[in-house]
Design a protein around this motif. Structure first.
Motif, PDB file in Angstrom:
ATOM      1  N   SER A  75      70.281 -13.506 -22.805  1.00 11.01           N
ATOM      2  CA  SER A  75      70.057 -12.071 -22.914  1.00 11.01           C
ATOM      3  C   SER A  75      71.289 -11.349 -23.438  1.00 11.01           C
ATOM      4  CB  SER A  75      69.667 -11.486 -21.555  1.00 11.01           C
ATOM      5  OG  SER A  75      68.295 -11.655 -21.356  1.00 11.01           O
ATOM      6  N   LEU A  76      72.465 -11.806 -23.000  1.00 16.54           N
ATOM      7  CA  LEU A  76      73.695 -11.193 -23.495  1.00 16.54           C
ATOM      8  C   LEU A  76      73.778 -11.352 -25.008  1.00 16.54           C
ATOM      9  CD1 LEU A  76      76.147  -9.780 -22.263  1.00 16.54           C
ATOM     10  CD2 LEU A  76      77.348 -11.969 -22.349  1.00 16.54           C
ATOM     11  N   LEU A  77      73.436 -12.543 -25.481  1.00 18.84           N
ATOM     12  CA  LEU A  77      73.453 -12.797 -26.927  1.00 18.84           C
ATOM     13  C   LEU A  77      72.424 -11.919 -27.639  1.00 18.84           C
ATOM     14  CD1 LEU A  77      74.353 -14.630 -29.353  1.00 18.84           C
ATOM     15  CD2 LEU A  77      72.377 -16.062 -28.785  1.00 18.84           C
ATOM     16  N   TYR A  78      71.180 -11.886 -27.110  1.00 17.54           N
ATOM     17  CA  TYR A  78      70.122 -11.130 -27.786  1.00 17.54           C
ATOM     18  C   TYR A  78      70.436  -9.632 -27.795  1.00 17.54           C
ATOM     19  CZ  TYR A  78      67.529 -15.454 -26.906  1.00 17.54           C
ATOM     20  OH  TYR A  78      67.132 -16.759 -26.843  1.00 17.54           O
ATOM     21  N   ALA A  79      70.854  -9.126 -26.633  1.00 17.19           N
ATOM     22  CA  ALA A  79      71.045  -7.677 -26.529  1.00 17.19           C
ATOM     23  C   ALA A  79      72.235  -7.225 -27.373  1.00 17.19           C
ATOM     24  CB  ALA A  79      71.232  -7.276 -25.071  1.00 17.19           C
ATOM     25  N   THR A  80      73.320  -8.025 -27.364  1.00 16.21           N
ATOM     26  CA  THR A  80      74.468  -7.666 -28.174  1.00 16.21           C
ATOM     27  C   THR A  80      74.125  -7.736 -29.660  1.00 16.21           C
ATOM     28  OG1 THR A  80      75.814  -8.682 -26.452  1.00 16.21           O
ATOM     29  CG2 THR A  80      76.937  -8.085 -28.476  1.00 16.21           C
ATOM     30  N   SER A  81      73.449  -8.825 -30.052  1.00 15.96           N
ATOM     31  CA  SER A  81      73.102  -8.973 -31.467  1.00 15.96           C
ATOM     32  C   SER A  81      72.166  -7.860 -31.918  1.00 15.96           C
ATOM     33  CB  SER A  81      72.402 -10.305 -31.720  1.00 15.96           C
ATOM     34  OG  SER A  81      73.114 -11.347 -31.139  1.00 15.96           O
ATOM     35  N   ALA A  82      71.127  -7.581 -31.102  1.00 22.73           N
ATOM     36  CA  ALA A  82      70.166  -6.555 -31.511  1.00 22.73           C
ATOM     37  C   ALA A  82      70.839  -5.187 -31.538  1.00 22.73           C
ATOM     38  CB  ALA A  82      68.967  -6.538 -30.564  1.00 22.73           C
ATOM     39  N   GLY A  83      71.729  -4.928 -30.577  1.00 21.53           N
ATOM     40  CA  GLY A  83      72.427  -3.641 -30.549  1.00 21.53           C
ATOM     41  C   GLY A  83      73.294  -3.462 -31.780  1.00 21.53           C
ATOM     42  N   ILE A  84      74.129  -4.454 -32.069  1.00 16.15           N
ATOM     43  CA  ILE A  84      75.025  -4.346 -33.217  1.00 16.15           C
ATOM     44  C   ILE A  84      74.237  -4.453 -34.521  1.00 16.15           C
ATOM     45  CG2 ILE A  84      76.949  -5.452 -34.445  1.00 16.15           C
ATOM     46  CD1 ILE A  84      78.051  -6.271 -31.719  1.00 16.15           C
ATOM     47  N   GLY A  85      73.318  -5.435 -34.570  1.00 17.24           N
ATOM     48  CA  GLY A  85      72.557  -5.673 -35.795  1.00 17.24           C
ATOM     49  C   GLY A  85      71.740  -4.461 -36.208  1.00 17.24           C
ATOM     50  N   SER A  86      71.005  -3.871 -35.248  1.00 15.66           N
ATOM     51  CA  SER A  86      70.162  -2.735 -35.621  1.00 15.66           C
ATOM     52  C   SER A  86      71.032  -1.530 -35.974  1.00 15.66           C
ATOM     53  CB  SER A  86      69.190  -2.389 -34.491  1.00 15.66           C
ATOM     54  OG  SER A  86      69.886  -1.962 -33.351  1.00 15.66           O
ATOM     55  N   ALA A  87      72.150  -1.362 -35.280  1.00 17.03           N
ATOM     56  CA  ALA A  87      73.035  -0.241 -35.614  1.00 17.03           C
ATOM     57  C   ALA A  87      73.579  -0.424 -37.034  1.00 17.03           C
ATOM     58  CB  ALA A  87      74.187  -0.152 -34.608  1.00 17.03           C
ATOM     59  N   PHE A  88      73.930  -1.657 -37.383  1.00 15.91           N
ATOM     60  CA  PHE A  88      74.471  -1.918 -38.712  1.00 15.91           C
ATOM     61  C   PHE A  88      73.424  -1.645 -39.800  1.00 15.91           C
ATOM     62  CE2 PHE A  88      75.279  -5.145 -42.082  1.00 15.91           C
ATOM     63  CZ  PHE A  88      76.372  -4.512 -42.649  1.00 15.91           C
ATOM     64  N   LEU A  89      72.229  -2.240 -39.634  1.00 14.53           N
ATOM     65  CA  LEU A  89      71.168  -2.026 -40.634  1.00 14.53           C
ATOM     66  C   LEU A  89      70.834  -0.542 -40.761  1.00 14.53           C
ATOM     67  CD1 LEU A  89      68.646  -4.936 -39.884  1.00 14.53           C
ATOM     68  CD2 LEU A  89      70.461  -4.842 -41.582  1.00 14.53           C
ATOM     69  N   ALA A  90      70.741   0.128 -39.599  1.00 15.29           N
ATOM     70  CA  ALA A  90      70.358   1.537 -39.627  1.00 15.29           C
ATOM     71  C   ALA A  90      71.473   2.397 -40.202  1.00 15.29           C
ATOM     72  CB  ALA A  90      70.009   2.011 -38.217  1.00 15.29           C
ATOM     73  N   SER A  91      72.736   1.985 -40.021  1.00 15.03           N
ATOM     74  CA  SER A  91      73.827   2.782 -40.584  1.00 15.03           C
ATOM     75  C   SER A  91      73.796   2.710 -42.112  1.00 15.03           C
ATOM     76  CB  SER A  91      75.182   2.307 -40.043  1.00 15.03           C
ATOM     77  OG  SER A  91      75.518   1.056 -40.584  1.00 15.03           O
ATOM     78  N   LEU A  92      73.508   1.518 -42.644  1.00 17.77           N
ATOM     79  CA  LEU A  92      73.381   1.390 -44.102  1.00 17.77           C
ATOM     80  C   LEU A  92      72.260   2.290 -44.627  1.00 17.77           C
ATOM     81  CD1 LEU A  92      73.572  -2.502 -44.538  1.00 17.77           C
ATOM     82  CD2 LEU A  92      75.281  -0.855 -45.323  1.00 17.77           C
ATOM     83  N   ALA A  93      71.089   2.178 -43.955  1.00 21.03           N
ATOM     84  CA  ALA A  93      69.929   2.916 -44.444  1.00 21.03           C
ATOM     85  C   ALA A  93      70.087   4.416 -44.214  1.00 21.03           C
ATOM     86  CB  ALA A  93      68.659   2.397 -43.757  1.00 21.03           C
ATOM     87  N   GLY A  94      70.624   4.786 -43.068  1.00 24.43           N
ATOM     88  CA  GLY A  94      70.800   6.204 -42.761  1.00 24.43           C
ATOM     89  C   GLY A  94      71.759   6.857 -43.753  1.00 24.43           C
ATOM     90  N   TYR A  95      72.818   6.149 -44.072  1.00 21.43           N
ATOM     91  CA  TYR A  95      73.789   6.627 -45.057  1.00 21.43           C
ATOM     92  C   TYR A  95      73.126   6.802 -46.421  1.00 21.43           C
ATOM     93  CZ  TYR A  95      77.267   5.515 -48.717  1.00 21.43           C
ATOM     94  OH  TYR A  95      78.004   5.468 -49.849  1.00 21.43           O
ATOM     95  N   ALA A  96      72.352   5.789 -46.811  1.00 20.84           N
ATOM     96  CA  ALA A  96      71.699   5.858 -48.113  1.00 20.84           C
ATOM     97  C   ALA A  96      70.699   7.008 -48.177  1.00 20.84           C
ATOM     98  CB  ALA A  96      70.994   4.523 -48.411  1.00 20.84           C
TER      99      ALA A  96
END
Lengths: 278, 292
Positions: A75-96
């Protein structure tokens, strides 16, 4: 006047007792050994020293004998990855969507954000089939992919609305100076959007950590913690209640700590999530 | 403009779009498609038209699940929304407010699954917190296997759900209350309005936007709610306490009626969208970025 105050006070006191009742229950159970739980009176507790050592023993059994340690790490792996991963993808898209030249911005935004309005039941069967056909059923990478994807729409809402508050002149000026889109993202947008990162991370870490149903559907051996707990609980679980509750307490620690210490960010994100003012 | 400059903005957009496309948009479309199929996961799927949807309204178990879901909606509306609003007004501005806020907020920091485990132990029979308390007070005739009693366990589970999330609504209402200018309240009081009429004529109308959001959010989460009923009784005994979310899971993944399970999922979505219609309208300015 004072009569109403007394009545309100009494109702509040009653509710506080109800609200603390399950927590008191958990406490008296977890301080007992499995044997004491079967033999002692329910509301009695052993001495302080013995109780604490029982609690530690229960925690230890939940991590080793009930093998929750492995699920906690999953769970630590999934939650950390999903938290960072979704923030990263969304930051790219939100910026664009806010600062780059894109046709039909609102359309693109809705195409992504609409995912937020489906109940999870809409995704379960196809995601199970999809992961199975890719050979990713019951794999950590499969869980990370799905959790990250599910987290993106809300993350995008946060990042896009945040990006819109940044003045477009900054980006236009940088562009005039020959700055590439990527450099603007890296040198201007990212450093400015740490608050959005924190809000998204708290929300998506918490959501992923708390998830039960995707864990039930998408895997067995690499289950996340809540799913593992749900399998321990009940008549078939084969674990005594003190051990079950000790495991539950450990499983609660991350979100309790995060949501109590970062309550300010959490409430801010919550308002953004539910209400109309950022 | 160089081609790379024209394409590059979309390169920033695509990863997020593809992630949502594969994890949500295509799956949701496929679920809609499967809703028209009969499929037991062994023989190939076959087209059955709307017969899955007809079955939704004919099968007694589905009617039971629908009625249970309506109980959940009604219960959370009264005790999860109305109670939170009353508490917010009662707690707002009193000296011990922070204490109450913390107590009611504590369960919000737990996951619904863990809240389910906690309440499961509270009502458990071996020996159980509630049962041993009843014995202390000599109320032995009320001792029972609480969660195995199909006539009451739905109410007990709704109570556990309210315990878990009510603090969230309380905090949202408190944020709303604090945004109401004090002068409004004071002016009403100067004009001789009592606390009740101040609440009805000043506070409530000004809280309307946040109230609608809290209601919609609560209803949507309640219709989707799976964790607490699953953990506490698995929809039992003998499926009497199943909600739609539980029935969907059981039909799809335990009974392998993938087509019928999909139809239930679409039905849940329809209810959710119906409930979130007003919510979407309130959220619209936020989404299109005019506010915030």
């Amino acid at each position: 006047m004072s009569v109403t105050k007394v009545i309100i006070g009494l109702i509040l006191a009653m509710l506080v007792i109800i609200w603390l009742f399950p927590l008191a229950t958990v406490l008296v159970v977890v301080l007992k050994s499995s044997h004491q739980y079967d033999t002692m009176f329910f509301w009695a507790i052993p001495g302080l020293g013995e109780g604490l050592s029982n609690a530690l023993n229960n925690i230890f059994s939940s991590l080793t004998r009930a093998k929750l340690g492995k699920n906690l790490l999953n769970s630590l792996l999934y939650a950390t990855s999903a938290g960072i991963g979704s923030a990263f993808l969304a930051s790219l898209a939100g910026y664009a969507l806010a600062h780059l030249n894109i046709r039909g911005r609102l359309g693109w935004f809705f195409a992504i954000f609409v995912g937020n309005f489906f109940p999870f039941q809409m995704f379960l069967i196809p995601l199970y089939l999809f992961l199975t056909s890719l050979g990713l059923y019951d794999t950590r990478i499969g869980f990370i992919m799905i959790y990250t994807g599910i987290c993106v729409p809300f993350a995008l809402l946060v990042f896009r609305n945040y990006a819109l508050t940044l003045s477009p002149e900054v980006f236009e000026a940088a562009k005039m100076d020959g700055c590439s889109d990527l450099r603007m993202y890296w040198n201007i947008f990212l450093p400015l959007s740490s608050a959005a990162f924190v809000v998204v991370f708290i929300f998506q870490f918490t959501w992923t950590w708390n998830d039960l149903i995707f864990g039930l559907v998408l895997g067995e051996r690499v289950r996340p913690i809540m799913t593992a707990l749900s399998k321990l609980q009940g008549y078939r679980g084969g674990v005594s209640q003190p051990v079950l509750l000790a495991g539950s307490i450990i499983a609660s620690l991350p979100t309790v700590v995060i949501l109590l210490t970062l309550q300010r960010f959490f409430v801010k994100g919550l308002i953004l999530h539910t209400a109309g003012r950022g | 403009m160089k081609p790379i400059q024209r394409v590059s903005p979309y390169l920033f957009l695509m990863p997020a779009f593809l992630a949502v496309l594969f994890s949500e948009l295509l799956p949701a479309s496929y679920t809609i498609y499967l809703g028209f199929m009969s499929w037991n996961y062994i023989s190939p799927p076959s087209w059955t038209g709307i017969s899955n949807y007809v079955r939704l309204f004919l099968e007694p178990q589905l009617l039971k699940s629908l009625v249970n879901t309506l109980y959940w909606i009604a219960g959370t509306f009264v005790f999860g929304v109305a109670l939170a609003l009353i508490l917010a007004v009662a707690v707002n501005g009193i000296k011990t407010g922070a204490f109450f806020k913390t107590v009611f907020y504590l369960p919000v920091t737990l996951s619904p699954a863990i809240a389910g485990v906690f309440w499961y132990v509270v009502y458990s029979t071996q020996p159980g917190a509630v049962n041993s308390l009843l014995r202390i007070f000599g109320l032995n005739q009320y001792v029972r296997a609480w969660l195995m009693d199909g006539s009451i366990n739905t109410y007990l589970m709704i109570g556990s759900w309210i315990w878990q999330f009510m603090g969230l609504n309380l905090i949202l209402f408190l944020v709303g209350l604090q945004s109401i200018p004090k002068e409004f309240i004071e002016a009403a009081q100067v004009d001789g309005a009592g606390p009740n009429s101040t609440f009805l004529h000043i506070t409530l109308p000004l809280l309307r936007p946040i109230t609608m959001l809290v209601i919609a959010n609560t209803m949507i989460n309640t219709v989707r709610m799976f964790d607490i009923p699953w953990i506490m009784v698995h929809g039992g005994p003998a499926r009497v306490s199943e909600t739609l979310a539980i029935t969907m899971y059981r039909e799809s993944f335990l009974l392998f009626n993938m087509g019928f399970g999909s139809a239930i999922a679409v039905f849940i979505s329809a209810i959710t969208l119906l409930l979130s219609w007003r919510y979407l309208r309130v959220l619209r300015p936020e989404i299109s970025g005019l506010k915030g």
